[in-house]
Write a protein that holds these residues in place. Sequence first.
Motif, mmCIF file in Angstrom:
data_model
loop_
_atom_site.group_PDB
_atom_site.id
_atom_site.type_symbol
_atom_site.label_atom_id
_atom_site.label_comp_id
_atom_site.label_asym_id
_atom_site.label_seq_id
_atom_site.Cartn_x
_atom_site.Cartn_y
_atom_site.Cartn_z
ATOM 1 N N ASP A 95 55.538 38.603 28.730
ATOM 2 C CA ASP A 95 55.276 39.627 29.747
ATOM 3 C C ASP A 95 55.547 41.028 29.208
ATOM 4 O O ASP A 95 55.920 41.944 29.953
ATOM 5 C CB ASP A 95 56.118 39.378 31.009
ATOM 6 N N ARG A 96 55.327 41.192 27.922
ATOM 7 C CA ARG A 96 55.610 42.465 27.253
ATOM 8 C C ARG A 96 54.401 42.987 26.493
ATOM 9 O O ARG A 96 54.180 44.192 26.422
ATOM 10 C CB ARG A 96 56.785 42.286 26.283
ATOM 11 N N ARG A 145 49.693 40.449 34.346
ATOM 12 C CA ARG A 145 50.476 39.329 34.864
ATOM 13 C C ARG A 145 50.056 39.001 36.290
ATOM 14 O O ARG A 145 49.874 37.826 36.653
ATOM 15 C CB ARG A 145 51.963 39.702 34.834
ATOM 16 N N ARG A 146 49.860 40.033 37.089
ATOM 17 C CA ARG A 146 49.422 39.827 38.471
ATOM 18 C C ARG A 146 48.034 39.196 38.502
ATOM 19 O O ARG A 146 47.756 38.323 39.331
ATOM 20 C CB ARG A 146 49.431 41.173 39.196
ATOM 21 N N PHE A 191 42.287 34.661 44.100
ATOM 22 C CA PHE A 191 41.344 35.728 44.451
ATOM 23 C C PHE A 191 39.924 35.167 44.560
ATOM 24 O O PHE A 191 39.211 35.430 45.536
ATOM 25 C CB PHE A 191 41.342 36.840 43.390
ATOM 26 N N THR A 192 39.507 34.400 43.539
ATOM 27 C CA THR A 192 38.138 33.899 43.520
ATOM 28 C C THR A 192 37.907 32.789 44.541
ATOM 29 O O THR A 192 36.754 32.479 44.863
ATOM 30 C CB THR A 192 37.762 33.401 42.114
ATOM 31 N N VAL A 215 42.660 41.006 46.640
ATOM 32 C CA VAL A 215 42.712 41.497 45.258
ATOM 33 C C VAL A 215 43.459 42.828 45.234
ATOM 34 O O VAL A 215 43.076 43.762 45.943
ATOM 35 C CB VAL A 215 41.293 41.677 44.697
ATOM 36 N N PRO A 216 44.512 42.955 44.431
ATOM 37 C CA PRO A 216 45.221 44.227 44.343
ATOM 38 C C PRO A 216 44.362 45.274 43.638
ATOM 39 O O PRO A 216 43.456 44.938 42.869
ATOM 40 C CB PRO A 216 46.472 43.886 43.517
#
Length: 404
Positions: free
Chosen positions: A145-146, A176-177, A185-186, A192-193
């Motif tokens: 996550d980097r 990551r989101r 989402f799909t 969706v953000p």
Amino acid sequence: MERLRQAGINARGRIGWETDGTRARLAFEAAVLDARHSLAASFASIDPACPLLSARARLFGASWADLLRHLLRRGVSVSIALDATAGAEAATALAAIAQAAEAGGLAGRLTVTRLSHPAARAEGGGWPFGLFPRGHRQALALVDDRQLFLSAAPTGARTGRSLFLSAEGPVVTEARRHLDGFAAFTAGVRPVPPAQRLLRTLCCPRPGLAGRITPHRLANEVETAHSMLLRRAQRLVYVETQSFDCLGLARHFAQRAAAAPQLGLILILPATAPPGRTWFDRLRQRQALALLTRAFGARLFIGLAPGGCANVTLFDAEAAVAGSADLGRRALRADTHAGLYLRRSDDIAGLRAALMRHWLPEAAGENFFDPVRAVSAWRDLAQENARSGASGPRSLLPGPRLRG
């Protein structure tokens, strides 16, 4: 870039790029070897049998399967999502690794998921729109996550033409989101953000007859970014894409050609159509290219690349969009894809020079890079390649002759 910021496309973060496939794979191997706790990825497919390149990685085995086993033994959690229509063989190979890990007391450290696109449907019915499969075609990976790696599957056997992006900073949180949520989402079960720097193509099923033709678009940020950045382009747009059959985007190019009479366009396409292209795709691409020819005239060069090309668009030396999506209607409006918005501080000028030099002779002069002279210089080079019978993956050939 105020309009981009208003649209939610934010230029924060640090972006790196690599145009050589071998060097890109070496960089990704190094990052994976340094992983401390997690590797999360989504690919259309990967090849676990793909050979490792670096001497450091080969200390743990010959292939990516061996490297994954090494990660699991070190306690790194690995999560890989594959498209159900393209990743069957890879999923079987990865499942065997997971079973061996579980037998060795490492249960749960490797998670492999095959995902069908919820808006996909069987081809047929005699409709041209039936030849419109949908899938999760993105290629991105997160290490701890980097670090974000994006736009070229790093475990594929291909080591030639490629554009491989890496990123750190806030865009990693976006990625990551996206990785955690794109399946929901799909499926239409989670909103969706908004986008910032990660550009996505997302759609979900649409009920009724309309849904049999086109899905409901949730995000078409790659196309939107192209349209917005085109309005700012003044001198030269450079495009490499696996496909250019989106008529809507072609019209945006044509409108900008009329509004900016000094604007030139260099468009590089693969000499051989990628797998899966249909007669309808080829028809639409011919229509789109004819539209560009009418709009740009002598300010357009279309080149065919025998060795294939990347998916990237550069707008002067000011901005770029790159990622897994080509400029076809399927990639821009139906499949799941992810890309990045790059700005001047990401060394757009250096990226453009690196991309261009791939196709040019060593002694290529400044005229190939000068926005005013580049289109004619590239056209002359391709025509000379055709006359002389030049061959090889880096020898551009003239594109199709279309009525302007």
